[in-house]
Scaffold this motif. Structure first.
Motif, PDB file in Angstrom:
ATOM      1  N   ARG A   1       0.852  -1.186   0.000  1.00 43.91           N
ATOM      2  CA  ARG A   1       0.000   0.000   0.000  1.00 43.91           C
ATOM      3  C   ARG A   1       0.893   1.243   0.000  1.00 43.91           C
ATOM      4  O   ARG A   1       1.841   1.338   0.782  1.00 43.91           O
ATOM      5  CB  ARG A   1      -0.904   0.024   1.245  1.00 43.91           C
ATOM      6  CG  ARG A   1      -1.975  -1.044   1.281  1.00 43.91           C
ATOM      7  CD  ARG A   1      -2.998  -0.901   0.169  1.00 43.91           C
ATOM      8  NE  ARG A   1      -3.635   0.404   0.156  1.00 43.91           N
ATOM      9  CZ  ARG A   1      -4.860   0.656   0.614  1.00 43.91           C
ATOM     10  NH1 ARG A   1      -5.573  -0.316   1.150  1.00 43.91           N
ATOM     11  NH2 ARG A   1      -5.378   1.865   0.530  1.00 43.91           N
TER      12      ARG A   1
ATOM     13  N   LEU B   1      -1.556   7.384   5.004  1.00 45.09           N
ATOM     14  CA  LEU B   1      -1.650   5.974   5.395  1.00 45.09           C
ATOM     15  C   LEU B   1      -2.324   5.841   6.749  1.00 45.09           C
ATOM     16  O   LEU B   1      -3.151   4.949   6.962  1.00 45.09           O
ATOM     17  CB  LEU B   1      -0.251   5.353   5.461  1.00 45.09           C
ATOM     18  CG  LEU B   1       0.434   4.979   4.153  1.00 45.09           C
ATOM     19  CD1 LEU B   1       1.841   4.460   4.449  1.00 45.09           C
ATOM     20  CD2 LEU B   1      -0.358   3.937   3.375  1.00 45.09           C
TER      21      LEU B   1
ATOM     22  N   CYS C   1      -5.763   4.028   6.434  1.00 45.29           N
ATOM     23  CA  CYS C   1      -5.471   2.603   6.640  1.00 45.29           C
ATOM     24  C   CYS C   1      -5.282   2.221   8.101  1.00 45.29           C
ATOM     25  O   CYS C   1      -4.762   1.144   8.395  1.00 45.29           O
ATOM     26  CB  CYS C   1      -4.218   2.215   5.849  1.00 45.29           C
ATOM     27  SG  CYS C   1      -4.369   2.450   4.070  1.00 45.29           S
TER      28      CYS C   1
ATOM     29  N   MET D   1      -6.572  -1.117   9.287  1.00 44.83           N
ATOM     30  CA  MET D   1      -6.796  -1.935   8.097  1.00 44.83           C
ATOM     31  C   MET D   1      -5.568  -2.767   7.744  1.00 44.83           C
ATOM     32  O   MET D   1      -5.686  -3.938   7.353  1.00 44.83           O
ATOM     33  CB  MET D   1      -7.169  -1.041   6.911  1.00 44.83           C
ATOM     34  CG  MET D   1      -7.443  -1.796   5.619  1.00 44.83           C
ATOM     35  SD  MET D   1      -7.606  -0.705   4.199  1.00 44.83           S
ATOM     36  CE  MET D   1      -9.101   0.196   4.623  1.00 44.83           C
ATOM     37  N   LEU D   2      -4.377  -2.175   7.870  1.00 42.61           N
ATOM     38  CA  LEU D   2      -3.159  -2.892   7.513  1.00 42.61           C
ATOM     39  C   LEU D   2      -2.984  -4.127   8.385  1.00 42.61           C
ATOM     40  O   LEU D   2      -2.588  -5.190   7.910  1.00 42.61           O
ATOM     41  CB  LEU D   2      -1.945  -1.965   7.635  1.00 42.61           C
ATOM     42  CG  LEU D   2      -1.959  -0.717   6.743  1.00 42.61           C
ATOM     43  CD1 LEU D   2      -0.737   0.141   7.002  1.00 42.61           C
ATOM     44  CD2 LEU D   2      -2.041  -1.100   5.273  1.00 42.61           C
TER      45      LEU D   2
ATOM     46  N   ALA E   1       3.906  -1.229   3.733  1.00 46.61           N
ATOM     47  CA  ALA E   1       3.389   0.127   3.541  1.00 46.61           C
ATOM     48  C   ALA E   1       4.542   1.051   3.145  1.00 46.61           C
ATOM     49  O   ALA E   1       5.605   1.018   3.762  1.00 46.61           O
ATOM     50  CB  ALA E   1       2.725   0.637   4.817  1.00 46.61           C
TER      51      ALA E   1
ATOM     52  N   GLU F   1       0.559  -1.263  13.441  1.00 48.76           N
ATOM     53  CA  GLU F   1      -0.115  -2.185  12.528  1.00 48.76           C
ATOM     54  C   GLU F   1       0.581  -3.543  12.439  1.00 48.76           C
ATOM     55  O   GLU F   1       0.008  -4.492  11.910  1.00 48.76           O
ATOM     56  CB  GLU F   1      -0.197  -1.564  11.128  1.00 48.76           C
ATOM     57  CG  GLU F   1      -0.917  -0.214  11.085  1.00 48.76           C
ATOM     58  CD  GLU F   1      -2.408  -0.327  11.336  1.00 48.76           C
ATOM     59  OE1 GLU F   1      -3.002  -1.374  10.984  1.00 48.76           O
ATOM     60  OE2 GLU F   1      -2.993   0.623  11.892  1.00 48.76           O
TER      61      GLU F   1
ATOM     62  N   ARG G   1     -12.928   4.815   3.482  1.00 51.93           N
ATOM     63  CA  ARG G   1     -12.399   4.808   4.846  1.00 51.93           C
ATOM     64  C   ARG G   1     -13.411   4.253   5.845  1.00 51.93           C
ATOM     65  O   ARG G   1     -13.075   3.446   6.700  1.00 51.93           O
ATOM     66  CB  ARG G   1     -11.997   6.223   5.240  1.00 51.93           C
ATOM     67  CG  ARG G   1     -11.433   6.350   6.646  1.00 51.93           C
ATOM     68  CD  ARG G   1     -11.113   7.810   6.929  1.00 51.93           C
ATOM     69  NE  ARG G   1     -10.791   8.053   8.321  1.00 51.93           N
ATOM     70  CZ  ARG G   1     -10.663   9.270   8.852  1.00 51.93           C
ATOM     71  NH1 ARG G   1     -10.831  10.333   8.093  1.00 51.93           N
ATOM     72  NH2 ARG G   1     -10.376   9.420  10.120  1.00 51.93           N
TER      73      ARG G   1
ATOM     74  N   ARG H   1     -14.636  -1.631   4.771  1.00 49.89           N
ATOM     75  CA  ARG H   1     -13.407  -2.418   4.637  1.00 49.89           C
ATOM     76  C   ARG H   1     -13.672  -3.772   3.997  1.00 49.89           C
ATOM     77  O   ARG H   1     -12.883  -4.245   3.177  1.00 49.89           O
ATOM     78  CB  ARG H   1     -12.753  -2.593   6.010  1.00 49.89           C
ATOM     79  CG  ARG H   1     -12.144  -1.323   6.553  1.00 49.89           C
ATOM     80  CD  ARG H   1     -11.471  -1.568   7.889  1.00 49.89           C
ATOM     81  NE  ARG H   1     -10.831  -0.357   8.371  1.00 49.89           N
ATOM     82  CZ  ARG H   1     -10.165  -0.254   9.515  1.00 49.89           C
ATOM     83  NH1 ARG H   1     -10.072  -1.312  10.309  1.00 49.89           N
ATOM     84  NH2 ARG H   1      -9.602   0.884   9.870  1.00 49.89           N
TER      85      ARG H   1
END
Length: 367
Positions: free
Chosen positions: A8, A16, A20, A23-24, A35, A50, A174, A353
């Motif tokens: 990503r 980010l 994210c 999410m990551l 990332a 993350e 998001r 998501r």
């Protein structure tokens, strides 16, 4: 069997972090996640929080031919070394550079998400240049995700691409954590209008301040955001913001819920948006919103149901909408109450998501 590798990318680590967060870590269950963004402590924080690997590649947000070529060379080198199955970019510069680099490095799946478009409100040479960069991004991508119908229509109508465009869910990328953003109104005097965002010209700050000056003495305006040198607000408007007794400017903070709780109405008179998260958050907090008739905003707000829609760059219509909220408090409160179910049904974070996770599965199985 090894997990597919997903990279990503975003221009700066803040993007980010915003888009994210959490999410990551979730993606790590099914992918080897990396990332990439410009270097900084925030990127290190993302790696720890993350539990993913991060790589710093400096990217300029503004056009800088030499630095952009250096960034492109570095991204090509990273992609060739990492050999990812998917590169997924967001934000304009990271999108342009990542998609070119991923194509050069022969990454099989190259996804770019357009969270907003700058060129529709630009003019002259700048507009043509912005359109060209978006065309190049799309030409190098194998999959394109516009954040909403408005962005999708602009990409098509301006001839940016003729590739298939896939909107995830109802358009936001998001989502809103509705357990985090929930109403808890605080006692306050008068009627408080709230703006959250960058304090820049394109957000309609001049029009907002001018409209506010005509309102009665019981109206208050809270501005929450950072002043940026790019696209600055004019000196007259800034002077009013700093000296007016009923206008307060606050630095942006990670937790803006107290400002939502102390407000009666959200106002976002922006010239352009992709899909404004502050309007979603305000709705989750049971606040009505006054927005301009632009991409994203008009996909969230239904006029006189959960807010009001006015033309962009129009002080008079904005003033009338603010005055309406001020003089019709019962209706304004009803619009706020109606706003949260919209967020719960269409933009709840886990749903948003899951739409992306399903899309990843769909396109990886097709390759």
């Amino acid at each position: 069997m090894d997990k597919p590798k997903l990279i990503r990318t975003a221009t700066i680590p803040t993007s980010l972090d915003i888009f994210c967060r959490g999410m990551l870590r979730e993606l790590s269950s099914n992918y080897e996640v990396v990332a990439i963004s410009s270097k900084g402590k925030e990127l290190e924080t993302i790696a720890k929080r993350e539990g993913v690997r991060t790589i710093g590649v400096n990217m300029e947000r503004q056009i800088s031919l030499f630095k952009d070529l250096v960034s492109l060379f570095q991204l090509v080198r990273v992609f060739r070394k990492e050999r990812p199955d998917i590169v997924h970019s967001m934000t304009p510069k990271a999108g342009l550079l990542s998609m070119i680099a991923a194509k050069i490095a022969r990454v099989p799946i190259r996804i770019h998400t357009f969270t907003g478009l700058v060129f529709p409100t630009a003019t002259g040479l700048k507009k043509r240049l912005l359109m060209l960069t978006d065309k190049i991004t799309c030409a190098c991508a194998t999959h394109i995700i516009p954040e909403g119908e408005g962005v999708k229509n602009d990409l098509t109508n301006y001839g940016i691409t003729n590739k298939p465009l896939h909107i995830l869910g109802f358009g936001n990328v998001r989502g809103v954590d509705i357990t985090y953003y929930h109403p808890s109104p605080a006692e306050h005097d008068g009627f408080v209008f709230l703006f959250i965002g960058r304090i820049v010209k394109d957000k309609g700050i001049r029009e907002l301040v001018q409209a506010f000056l005509s309102l009665p003495e019981n109206a208050h305006l809270q501005l929450v955001g950072s002043i940026e040198p790019n696209d600055p607000v004019n000196d007259e408007t800034m002077n009013i913001i700093k000296t007016h007794p009923r206008i307060r400017l606050h630095n942006y903070t990670d937790d803006v819920r107290p400002y939502y709780n102390q407000a009666d109405c959200m106002v976002l008179p922006s010239y352009r948006e992709g899909f404004p998260n502050v309007v979603l958050e305000a709705g989750a907090m049971q606040l009505p919103s006054i927005v301009t008739d632009i991409n994203g905003s008009r996909e969230i707000i239904i006029n006189h149901t959960n807010g009001l829609i006015v033309p962009p760059k129009d002080c008079e219509h904005l003033k009338q909408a603010m005055l309406y909220m001020l003089e019709h408090r019962t209706e304004a409160q009803a619009m706020g109450i109606a706003a949260r179910p919209v967020i719960e049904q269409k933009f709840e974070q886990s749903f948003v998501r899951q739409c992306l996770y399903n899309y990843y599965k769909e396109i990886t199985h097709a390759v």
